[in-house]
Design an enzyme around this catalytic site. Structure first.
Site, PDB file in Angstrom:
ATOM      1  N   GLU A 112       0.839  -1.195   0.000  1.00 26.88           N
ATOM      2  CA  GLU A 112       0.000   0.000   0.000  1.00 26.88           C
ATOM      3  C   GLU A 112       0.876   1.248   0.000  1.00 26.88           C
ATOM      4  O   GLU A 112       2.015   1.225   0.491  1.00 26.88           O
ATOM      5  CB  GLU A 112      -0.911   0.007   1.228  1.00 26.88           C
ATOM      6  CG  GLU A 112      -1.878   1.177   1.274  1.00 26.88           C
ATOM      7  CD  GLU A 112      -2.943   1.039   2.357  1.00 26.88           C
ATOM      8  OE1 GLU A 112      -3.836   1.903   2.438  1.00 26.88           O
ATOM      9  OE2 GLU A 112      -2.881   0.049   3.126  1.00 26.88           O
TER      10      GLU A 112
ATOM     11  N   ASN B  91     -12.326  -1.224  -1.150  1.00 31.06           N
ATOM     12  CA  ASN B  91     -11.644  -1.800   0.016  1.00 31.06           C
ATOM     13  C   ASN B  91     -12.349  -1.342   1.287  1.00 31.06           C
ATOM     14  O   ASN B  91     -12.640  -0.150   1.444  1.00 31.06           O
ATOM     15  CB  ASN B  91     -10.177  -1.347   0.055  1.00 31.06           C
ATOM     16  CG  ASN B  91      -9.510  -1.669   1.380  1.00 31.06           C
ATOM     17  OD1 ASN B  91      -9.133  -2.807   1.632  1.00 31.06           O
ATOM     18  ND2 ASN B  91      -9.373  -0.668   2.252  1.00 31.06           N
ATOM     19  N   GLU B  92     -12.631  -2.286   2.169  1.00 29.06           N
ATOM     20  CA  GLU B  92     -13.255  -1.979   3.453  1.00 29.06           C
ATOM     21  C   GLU B  92     -14.395  -0.972   3.284  1.00 29.06           C
ATOM     22  O   GLU B  92     -14.426   0.096   3.911  1.00 29.06           O
ATOM     23  CB  GLU B  92     -12.208  -1.488   4.457  1.00 29.06           C
ATOM     24  CG  GLU B  92     -11.192  -2.570   4.798  1.00 29.06           C
ATOM     25  CD  GLU B  92     -10.238  -2.217   5.923  1.00 29.06           C
ATOM     26  OE1 GLU B  92     -10.282  -1.067   6.423  1.00 29.06           O
ATOM     27  OE2 GLU B  92      -9.443  -3.087   6.325  1.00 29.06           O
TER      28      GLU B  92
ATOM     29  N   TYR C 168      -6.854  -8.782  11.667  1.00 28.33           N
ATOM     30  CA  TYR C 168      -5.519  -8.559  12.207  1.00 28.33           C
ATOM     31  C   TYR C 168      -5.440  -9.121  13.629  1.00 28.33           C
ATOM     32  O   TYR C 168      -6.430  -9.127  14.369  1.00 28.33           O
ATOM     33  CB  TYR C 168      -5.188  -7.072  12.236  1.00 28.33           C
ATOM     34  CG  TYR C 168      -4.928  -6.478  10.873  1.00 28.33           C
ATOM     35  CD1 TYR C 168      -3.668  -6.548  10.288  1.00 28.33           C
ATOM     36  CD2 TYR C 168      -5.952  -5.848  10.168  1.00 28.33           C
ATOM     37  CE1 TYR C 168      -3.424  -6.002   9.036  1.00 28.33           C
ATOM     38  CE2 TYR C 168      -5.714  -5.294   8.898  1.00 28.33           C
ATOM     39  CZ  TYR C 168      -4.445  -5.379   8.346  1.00 28.33           C
ATOM     40  OH  TYR C 168      -4.211  -4.852   7.106  1.00 28.33           O
TER      41      TYR C 168
ATOM     42  N   GLU D 154      -6.182  -9.169   3.827  1.00 26.94           N
ATOM     43  CA  GLU D 154      -5.394  -8.434   4.825  1.00 26.94           C
ATOM     44  C   GLU D 154      -5.360  -9.252   6.101  1.00 26.94           C
ATOM     45  O   GLU D 154      -6.404  -9.573   6.680  1.00 26.94           O
ATOM     46  CB  GLU D 154      -5.969  -7.036   5.112  1.00 26.94           C
ATOM     47  CG  GLU D 154      -5.793  -6.053   3.974  1.00 26.94           C
ATOM     48  CD  GLU D 154      -6.157  -4.621   4.332  1.00 26.94           C
ATOM     49  OE1 GLU D 154      -6.013  -4.253   5.527  1.00 26.94           O
ATOM     50  OE2 GLU D 154      -6.582  -3.889   3.432  1.00 26.94           O
TER      51      GLU D 154
ATOM     52  N   GLN E 116       2.205  -5.959   5.723  1.00 30.47           N
ATOM     53  CA  GLN E 116       2.429  -5.648   4.321  1.00 30.47           C
ATOM     54  C   GLN E 116       3.848  -6.045   3.930  1.00 30.47           C
ATOM     55  O   GLN E 116       4.617  -6.489   4.780  1.00 30.47           O
ATOM     56  CB  GLN E 116       2.183  -4.170   4.062  1.00 30.47           C
ATOM     57  CG  GLN E 116       0.739  -3.762   4.239  1.00 30.47           C
ATOM     58  CD  GLN E 116       0.488  -2.330   3.813  1.00 30.47           C
ATOM     59  OE1 GLN E 116       1.310  -1.659   3.200  1.00 30.47           O
ATOM     60  NE2 GLN E 116      -0.690  -1.834   4.160  1.00 30.47           N
TER      61      GLN E 116
END
Length: 519
Positions: A51, A198-199, A267, A322, A371
């Site tokens: 990103e 995204n999201e 996460y 992610e 990432q």
């Protein structure tokens, strides 16, 4: 004691959360299931994510053509070499939250003519767009990896995304293919994988799932499938963690012929308001992080159950694009850059999650570690001309043997890792058989103190010889530094016995082991 299939650990986790002992011994036996009907582990489970965030692109991947650091079209050669060694199958770009503020036409053409924008999501820095579509897609060609582009749905338009598809994929004459040729690229790149926002539930627009489902259908209607063999692979912005309603609404409202994948983000964060240090953490924080990481198993099981209701033939894939550890930033660094060190704790997260993904290969077809460079659970860290490989890099490198191999189903009773009255499965594992007939078994022991021993009978697979590698260190907080870049790296592993087809493996505390069996 009930034997659990390893790739269905939800029940074990529920019992463990209440402190009920499921294993009284540090010894356990792994059984091999029926391989005939087992799925193939998609190589795309081993994907990565880059990103425009902090020092991931700039000062990470990209140093510019004029840098004294050896580079290819501005991308560091040492990073290219490291990612080639990993055999990364796909790379997601340009975000993340950044994707829904990114307008791709800002990043094409002569660099001196490209407009600047402010990266409002990550640090408020000025983005000069010197790294754009050509840079990224050319890099993917060098890496021999599939690009995965995240389209701007939050602040973009249907026409903008349709134009990007045509710019990257159309061979004939059109306004966008002509523009591509003007910018120095005759042949299209043929980009197959596309994320539609995204999201969307958060930084991508704070949408309701019903609204996003309609928006998704509108955008993909105008994305041409004609120029990619088999059509575009379109991925819907999926749920955060346990938002099962989001998955339900998307699966119910989007026709299956318009949908190839549904995303999931999770996460390993203990507390978003107090995430804890990246290196100076206690066993209490370590245990809580392992608990959050183990939650991935439950999330996949429950989201998959919803998908199965609407897609019994499993035509739509679950895409965990992610995942990884997330802590407070390294001391003295910009809070908006999400730079953190990478310790043996991260090796545990990596091994555990890859084993979970492998064991759910029937539905999980892609995943992207967050990432790649200098951000969150990065596989590579840089400091000017210096570069180091993290423990997570080494785990990914050890596990790459599973890419596109046939899953070997496993079942066993895991020993427990107990701390402050709570227990987690101490051991997790996955196995596969590659096209050459070699078996690979990856095992992780997350226990902070205790060695565990597992036994597996390999006679049904005809295995005659075993070799192995191990990643371990003295302390959970250990990490590689620019002064000591090789403190943690894989070593040859020999602490096993193999007699009459039965393998007994000694798993040191907080270690990752990958074994290869040949006939």
């Amino acid at each position: 004691m009930k034997t659990l299939r390893f790739y269905s650990l939800t029940a074990l986790m529920l019992f463990s959360s209440f402190g009920i002992s499921l294993a009284q011994s540090s010894r356990s036996t792994i059984q091999i299931g029926n391989i005939e009907d087992a799925p193939t582990i998609s190589k795309h489970i081993y994907g990565h994510f880059a990103e425009h965030l902090g020092r991931c692109i700039y000062e990470g991947f990209y140093v510019g053509d004029n840098s004294m650091i050896p580079n290819t079209e501005g991308v560091r050669n040492d990073i290219i070499d490291a990612l080639k060694e990993l055999q990364i199958p796909n790379l997601r770009w340009p975000g993340g939250c950044f994707a829904d503020t990114y307008h791709w036409k800002d990043g094409i053409g002569p660099q001196e003519n490209r407009p600047t924008i402010v990266n409002t999501w990550w640090g408020g820095v000025t983005e000069d767009n010197s790294f754009g579509t050509h840079n990224f897609l050319n890099l993917c060609e060098v890496l021999e990896t599939e690009p995965y582009l995240s389209g701007n749905v939050g602040s973009g338009t249907v026409q903008e995304l349709a134009d990007w598809v045509q710019y990257t994929n159309f061979k004939g004459k059109s306004p966008m293919s002509d523009l591509r040729r003007e910018n120095g690229r005759d042949e299209p790149w043929t980009v197959k994988y596309w994320g539609i926002g995204n999201e969307a539930w958060g930084c991508g627009g704070n949408m309701r799932p019903e609204y996003y489902a309609d928006i998704y259908k509108k955008y993909v209607t105008f994305m041409s499938d004609a120029d990619v063999e088999g059509g575009l692979y379109k991925i819907a912005s999926g749920a955060s963690n346990d938002d099962y309603n989001w998955t339900e609404v998307l699966m119910k409202n989007i026709p299956k012929n318009m949908l190839q994948g549904v995303a999931l983000h999770h996460y390993s964060v203990i507390d978003w308001s107090a995430k804890g240090s990246d290196v100076d953490f206690t066993e209490d924080l370590y245990f809580k992080t392992m608990k959050e990481s183990w939650l991935m198993e439950e999330l996949i099981v429950k989201h998959t159950a919803i998908m199965d209701k609407y897609d019994k033939e499993k035509k739509v894939d679950l895409i965990v694009d992610e995942w990884g550890g997330w802590y407070e930033v390294a001391e003295g660094t910009n809070p908006g850059f999400l730079y953190q060190q990478n310790t043996m704790r991260d090796a545990m997260i990596a091994g555990m999650n890859l084993n979970i993904f492998n064991n759910h290969a029937d539905r999980v077809k892609m995943a992207n570690l967050a990432q790649t460079v200098n951000v969150l659970q990065a596989v590579i860290l840089t400091d000017k001309e210096k570069m180091i490989l993290t423990p997570t890099y080494h785990v990914m490198n050890m596990f790459k043997v599973h890419q596109d191999a046939k899953l070997i189903p496993l079942s066993f009773e895991s020993p427990e890792y107990t701390f402050n009255g709570e227990s987690l499965p101490a051991v997790n594992a996955s196995a596969s058989m590659d096209d050459a007939g070699r078996m690979h078994l990856s095992i992780v022991n997350i226990d902070a103190h205790k060695e565990n021993i597992v036994t597996i009978d390999l006679n049904t697979l005809g295995i005659k010889k075993i070799t192995g590698r191990i990643l371990m260190s003295d302390k959970l907080q250990d990490h590689n530094t620019f002064d000591n870049p090789n403190k943690i790296e894989p070593k040859e592993y020999k602490d096993f016995t193999f007699k009459k087809g039965v393998l007994e493996i000694e798993l040191p505390a907080f270690s990752v082991i990958v074994l290869e069996g040949s006939k």
